[in-house]
Design an enzyme around this catalytic site. Structure first.
Site, PDB file in Angstrom:
ATOM      1  N   GLY A  57     -35.343 -10.715   9.300  1.00 11.47           N
ATOM      2  CA  GLY A  57     -35.391 -12.134   8.914  1.00 11.47           C
ATOM      3  C   GLY A  57     -33.966 -12.777   9.159  1.00 11.47           C
ATOM      4  N   ALA A  90     -38.177 -20.860  -4.930  1.00  8.71           N
ATOM      5  CA  ALA A  90     -38.830 -22.094  -4.494  1.00  8.71           C
ATOM      6  C   ALA A  90     -38.890 -22.966  -5.701  1.00  8.71           C
ATOM      7  CB  ALA A  90     -40.450 -21.794  -3.860  1.00  8.71           C
ATOM      8  N   SER A 126     -30.552 -20.624   1.622  1.00  7.88           N
ATOM      9  CA  SER A 126     -30.390 -21.521   0.794  1.00  7.88           C
ATOM     10  C   SER A 126     -30.622 -21.146  -0.709  1.00  7.88           C
ATOM     11  CB  SER A 126     -30.935 -22.832   1.025  1.00  7.88           C
ATOM     12  OG  SER A 126     -30.625 -23.228   2.318  1.00  7.88           O
ATOM     13  N   THR A 157     -34.502 -22.256   4.690  1.00  7.91           N
ATOM     14  CA  THR A 157     -34.690 -20.438   4.520  1.00  7.91           C
ATOM     15  C   THR A 157     -34.078 -19.980   3.500  1.00  7.91           C
ATOM     16  OG1 THR A 157     -33.894 -20.666   6.913  1.00  7.91           O
ATOM     17  CG2 THR A 157     -33.947 -18.602   5.847  1.00  7.91           C
ATOM     18  N   CYS A 169     -34.712 -24.123  -5.821  1.00  8.14           N
ATOM     19  CA  CYS A 169     -34.173 -24.361  -4.863  1.00  8.14           C
ATOM     20  C   CYS A 169     -35.147 -25.508  -3.955  1.00  8.14           C
ATOM     21  CB  CYS A 169     -33.879 -23.391  -3.786  1.00  8.14           C
ATOM     22  SG  CYS A 169     -33.002 -23.973  -2.364  1.00  8.14           S
ATOM     23  N   THR A 179     -36.247 -24.715  -0.379  1.00  2.00           N
ATOM     24  CA  THR A 179     -37.439 -23.475  -0.165  1.00  2.00           C
ATOM     25  C   THR A 179     -38.612 -23.911  -0.657  1.00  2.00           C
ATOM     26  OG1 THR A 179     -35.329 -21.917  -0.985  1.00  2.00           O
ATOM     27  CG2 THR A 179     -37.795 -21.054  -1.156  1.00  2.00           C
ATOM     28  N   LYS A 190     -39.295 -17.281   9.620  1.00  4.97           N
ATOM     29  CA  LYS A 190     -37.994 -16.709   9.667  1.00  4.97           C
ATOM     30  C   LYS A 190     -38.215 -14.999   9.532  1.00  4.97           C
ATOM     31  CE  LYS A 190     -37.478 -20.982   7.418  1.00  4.97           C
ATOM     32  NZ  LYS A 190     -36.978 -21.802   6.276  1.00  4.97           N
TER      33      LYS A 190
END
Length: 179
Positions: free
Chosen positions: A53, A164, A132, A8, A167, A170, A40
């Site tokens: 969310g 993204a 995250s 997430t 991480c 992601t 989410k």
């Protein structure tokens, strides 16, 4: 060894009464991606005019989301009142206080972060993120808000793409909702 579920990144950005919420689709179990298309971010409320969310344990987050939607209805779509009441219940109710998740909720007027410790936080700048990759998305969104003229949906998409890239928990499979 306990398997840790990491997942997430959810980002919410606002300019005046325009709000965009974006969430990635990745769910990881340990070092493995077990799902890449989780949803989410949702529109909730009778009029579908509230964005929500979540991050954390999926079952816990969905339980809290359902409880928030009931509380929102009980308080006639008053987002702030519903958020405070849920936070109180979440902190004091014996079953709810064990739930591990975070929620971001937003309507045309407010954006709020809710936690199980009783926090109800409204960001000063209309930008907030959880999960995250939340700090990466938050930093990217703030920079883009200050230094670009991007439409809000494009801004959220760009910030999530940056998150993204940094991480590993992601992905770029986004769900984006607007009000």
């Amino acid at each position: 060894m306990k398997m840790v579920t990491r997942s997430t990144t959810v980002l919410c950005v606002r300019r005046e009464d325009h709000v965009v919420m974006a969430g990635d689709g990745q769910v990881s179990l340990g070092e493995t991606v077990v799902k890449s298309s989780a949803r989410k971010v949702r529109l909730i409320g009778k009029r579908q005019d509230v964005l929500a969310g979540f991050a954390g344990s999926t079952a816990d987050a969905l339980t809290l989301l359902e409880k928030f939607e009931q509380t929102l209805e009980k308080y006639s779509n008053n987002l702030a009142r519903a958020a405070v009441e849920l936070a109180k219940d979440w902190r004091t109710d014996r079953a709810l206080r064990r739930l591990e998740a975070l929620l971001i909720v937003a309507d045309k007027e407010k954006t709020l972060l809710l936690s199980g410790t009783g926090d109800v936080v409204e960001p000063d700048d209309g930008v907030i993120a959880i999960g995250s990759g939340g700090n990466y998305a938050l930093a990217a969104a703030r920079a883009l808000m200050r230094h670009s003229e991007l439409e809000l949906t494009d801004l959220a998409r760009s910030a999530m793409k940056i998150a993204a890239e940094i991480c590993v928990f992601t992905n770029e499979n986004l769900v984006i909702e607007t009000i």
